[in-house]
Design a protein around this motif. Structure first.
Motif, PDB file in Angstrom:
ATOM      1  N   VAL A 119       0.832  -1.217   0.000  1.00 39.40           N
ATOM      2  CA  VAL A 119       0.000   0.000   0.000  1.00 39.40           C
ATOM      3  C   VAL A 119       0.863   1.263   0.000  1.00 39.40           C
ATOM      4  N   VAL A 178      -3.679   5.575   1.165  1.00 32.07           N
ATOM      5  CA  VAL A 178      -5.022   5.093   1.508  1.00 32.07           C
ATOM      6  C   VAL A 178      -5.848   6.235   2.089  1.00 32.07           C
ATOM      7  N   VAL A 186      -7.560   2.784  -2.087  1.00 36.98           N
ATOM      8  CA  VAL A 186      -6.159   2.388  -1.934  1.00 36.98           C
ATOM      9  C   VAL A 186      -5.411   2.544  -3.251  1.00 36.98           C
TER      10      VAL A 186
END
Length: 512
Positions: A432, A435, A453
């Protein structure tokens, strides 16, 4: 730093021959030249009928002229910088709402603001760059003989006069007018300078838009108040950032988290530039910075990242993490840095350390109230305290941690969920990059939890995988029910990620 209370006084912080403003491929502008240019701008505005209590809208691209025009206008009257990217109907709203006396545009401008100014009978002044150095300019009326022009009394601004007027972003309601006095903006510039220990040897690389409080105060006025230099870029451009760094040789820069993350992505292939131009610190404000990104930026630049907390109503800075060797607390916005900061409950009582409530402030940099908006003022003030609309907690040492905007807190079946808490958990997943957690309207629960995301390039992750990852550290009701993968998360004009209204933008509505 002397106790100046007006922009003209602030400009006397720099030595005559010291550099005040620089820009890419331009001759630097000295403080003596900036002061001369400002005095000439004041005289010109007065001659064109603009006085201390008049509002002057500024619609200019980012860069040295925008910087010096803001300073010149704010020395004579009340500056109202507007986003040059607005459409005609937006200009009509803002110019009318401000009751602007004049509008400043660059020579040859094709801005939609011109037709609106003509319709509203607003005097249009053209800014022409002069060759004295970066940002030097002169003003002339767009029309050769403007009708009804009567000179205003020759005068410079006083401490109680308005220096700057901005609108709140208005994500959930009509934008509110935030008037800031000369004393407000000078106090805030001084607070930022004190937090960062700025002095005449510092050069700040400004990539923030100069129609935004962060850019105007931290990017521009704070370094000028310290007698240092500002390198004014045409605005944020990740492809040009390291070239500007090479040219400017700055000691620091300030940005919003999304800009920092874009710069970070390009840092590995620019390590030689970073090494050759060491920064004293990096500064982040205007939105929360994930602790994971702070660690990566500090490793990439070999310098501390100082996270600060600001808002328009406070003329920018309210709290700031201290410079080393003092303790920086990643995930917090640091200690009170100018105004007094406290935590208050819904009944208006101040809370003890460790208790969660609304962050409230008061001090010399805080606006006395929204303009022509008694309802908003009644809601915003409790006695001397201004309510920020942010939920947070202060620890025993005075470090403030924001748990979310009160209007962004997700209410799921009576349970309150801080989107930032979910953000930080998901950011720990190696795939990631970015986010944003947000509320999705739900017909039974009121709201459910969603997350948008962006994955790191070359990485993959499924919705199921991320939900399982989050479930290890989050209570079940906080785990996002829906995760949407995007190439880019929608941002506002100043680079802030847009949390409010994201469900609607992504077409996520009522669920059963």
């Amino acid at each position: 730093m002397s106790a100046y209370t007006t922009i003209p006084e602030l400009l006397h912080s720099g030595a005559d021959d010291a550099v005040a403003i620089r820009a890419p491929l331009a001759q630097p502008l000295s403080y003596a030249a900036l002061r001369r240019n400002t005095a000439a701008a004041v005289a010109a505005l007065n001659a064109f009928g603009v006085g201390r209590r008049d509002r002057v809208a500024i619609v200019l691209p980012n860069g040295p002229q925008m910087a010096s025009a803001f300073v010149g206008v704010a020395a004579a009257a009340c500056a109202a910088p507007l986003n040059p990217g607005y459409r005609a109907e937006e200009f009509e709203f803002y110019l009318g709402d401000l009751n602007a006396k004049a509008l400043i545009v660059e020579h040859g401008s094709e801005s939609a603001a011109l037709a609106v100014a003509d319709k509203l009978g607003i005097l249009v002044l053209e800014l022409l760059a002069s060759d004295e150095g970066a940002g030097a300019f002169r003003l002339r009326p767009l029309k050769a003989d403007p009708a009804g022009l009567v000179a205003a009394p020759a005068s410079v601004a006083a401490a109680g006069d308005l220096a700057l007027i901005l609108h709140t972003s208005g994500t959930t309601s009509r934008p509110k007018i935030v008037p800031l006095t000369q004393a407000n903006v000078c106090a805030s510039a001084r607070n930022v300078g004190a937090s960062l220990r700025l002095d005449a040897a510092d050069t700040g690389l400004n990539i923030m838009p100069l129609f935004h409080i962060h850019g105007l105060i931290a990017g521009l006025l704070a370094p000028l108040a310290a007698g240092g230099a500002v390198f004014c870029t045409p605005g944020f451009n990740a492809l040009k950032f390291f070239g500007w760094m090479q040219e400017a040789k700055p000691s620091w820069y300030t940005a919003v988290p999304t800009m920092h993350q874009t710069i970070l992505a390009r840092a590995p292939q620019n390590s030689a530039v970073i090494l050759a131009n060491p920064l004293r610190f990096l500064r982040s404000s205007s939105a929360s910075m994930p602790p994971q990104v702070i660690a990566e930026l500090e490793a990439a630049f070999g310098a501390p990242l100082i996270e600060a907390y600001g808002m328009t109503e406070a003329a920018h800075q309210m709290a700031c993490n201290p410079l080393p060797p003092a303790l920086r607390v990643p995930g917090s916005v640091g200690l009170a840095a100018g105004p007094e900061v406290a935590i208050m409950d819904q009944q208006g009582q101040l809370l003890a350390a460790g208790e969660t409530g609304e962050i409230v402030i008061h001090g010399a940099n805080v606006t006395a109230g929204y303009e022509n908006n008694p309802k908003a003022n009644a809601e915003a003030y409790v006695g001397q305290w201004f309510r920020t609309g942010d939920q947070g907690v202060m620890d025993e040492q005075g470090y403030v941690r924001i748990t979310g905007r009160l209007k962004e807190i997700i209410s799921r079946g009576g349970e309150k969920i801080s989107p930032r808490e979910v953000d930080e958990i998901l950011m720990d997943h190696p795939a990631v990059q970015q986010v944003v957690t947000f509320g999705i309207p739900h017909d039974k629960l009121g709201e459910d939890v969603g997350a948008a995301v962006v994955l790191h390039e070359g990485h993959s992750a499924s919705e199921k995988e991320l939900r399982e990852f989050a479930a290890i550290r989050l209570a079940d009701f906080k785990v996002p029910r829906k995760i949407v993968f995007l190439d880019e998360i929608p941002k506002g004009a100043t680079g802030k990620l847009q949390r409010i209204g994201l469900a609607e933008k992504l077409g996520l509505g009522q669920g059963g």
